[in-house]
Enzyme design. Sequence first.
Site, PDB file in Angstrom:
ATOM      1  N   ASP A 184       0.842  -1.201   0.000  1.00  0.00           N
ATOM      2  CA  ASP A 184       0.000   0.000   0.000  1.00  0.00           C
ATOM      3  C   ASP A 184       0.878   1.251   0.000  1.00  0.00           C
ATOM      4  OD1 ASP A 184      -2.442  -1.659   0.514  1.00  0.00           O
ATOM      5  OD2 ASP A 184      -1.325  -2.085   2.340  1.00  0.00           O
ATOM      6  N   HIS A 214      -4.816  -3.377   6.337  1.00  0.00           N
ATOM      7  CA  HIS A 214      -4.569  -3.647   4.901  1.00  0.00           C
ATOM      8  C   HIS A 214      -5.901  -4.072   4.293  1.00  0.00           C
ATOM      9  CE1 HIS A 214      -2.876  -4.918   1.162  1.00  0.00           C
ATOM     10  NE2 HIS A 214      -3.270  -6.159   1.351  1.00  0.00           N
TER      11      HIS A 214
END
Length: 328
Positions: free
Chosen positions: A159, A187
């Site tokens: 990410d 996440h």
Amino acid sequence: MTAPVNVTVTGAAGQIGYALLFRIASGAMLGPDTPVRLKLLEIPQAVKAAEGTAMELDDCAFPLLAGIDVDDDAARAFDGTNVALLVGARPRGPGMERGDLLEANGGIFGPQGRAINDHAADDVRVLVVGNPANTNALIAAAHAPDVPAARFTAMTRLDHNRALSQVAHKAGVPVAQVRRLAIWGNHSATQYPDLFHAEVAGAPADALTADTAWLTQEFVPTVAKRGAAIIDARGASSAASAANAAIDHVHDWVLGTPEGDWTSAGVVSRGEYGVPEGLVCSFPVTSSDGEWHVVEGLEIDDLSRGLIDASVAELEAERTAVRELGLV
Ligand SMILES: NC(=O)C1=CN([C@@H]2O[C@H](COP(=O)(O)OP(=O)(O)OC[C@H]3O[C@@H](n4cnc5c(N)ncnc54)[C@H](O)[C@@H]3O)[C@@H](O)[C@H]2O)C=CC1
Ligand SMILES: O=C([O-])CC(=O)C(=O)O
């Protein structure tokens, strides 16, 4: 010659495994002077495929590769391991959220945490990649009472890297000129990529944070939903970029983050920024002497606070769910 570092990779026959193992063996993860011994763990049905990958690793004649074992037994695969990459788990398909995998995958991480507790080296460092990564790391840590909780981490580096690239494209600068981004929370689609402390080409990213419409309607959702966009485009979840992020995470954990910058990792909260203790939450982190340190003292504006709190609430809900499933 330095003694080889034992690196266990679970799910070694999977798509991330195939993108990961060759780079570990080439020295990309632990540096060009550190030999590695690979210990591959698979389920029995996939051992033969993992053995095929081991044959290919052999055929590369990597000078740093000191040996490869393939096993379907966690006790043996984690025996003496220094770095454990827990990748083996089912990936999501179209239309699923990562949290939908909790029941299917959660059961893998308790026994593996226990095996790490009982068999790994004293300095073991664990990165959980298998989804839902934060809560799977929480499950693994809960089964390893003799291993310091700080040694269990979850991967949000993908990410982080996605956010770096999005900002570099938007600002028209090379990725190397974007620093101090932070991924907060889970996440998952609730994660919050934070630009309020970021620097672009050495200056605060004010032009980007002032553009609230771009920030909230383009940047944040593009990063947070990138995994789903990859599944939609590729027909399979991200693999090479996930492997690359795992390499980056362990590299920086062991060898340190660059002076003046930080990265993002899911680490066990000690209450920083009001995140309940024990949750595995992504924070801005630096690494030195082989330990992650949450970057403390950042001012959190109201927009960021709301988005961080929402993702942390999801982590709490996942913790409640795994308690109810008897997984912790
Ligand atoms: N944290 C992150 O940023 C990312 C996480 N992921 C997650 O990583 C995981 C793996 O993804 P892929 O490699 O694409 O999946 P894959 O299906 O290609 O490979 C998974 C492998 O794990 C093995 N496996 C299943 N249970 C196991 C067990 N108990 N022990 C050892 N091995 C086991 C399977 O046999 C298979 O070979 C998925 O959960 C996926 O959602 C994927 C991308 C990014
Ligand atoms: O989205 C998925 O399911 C795989 C993953 O975690 C990612 O690409 O970030």
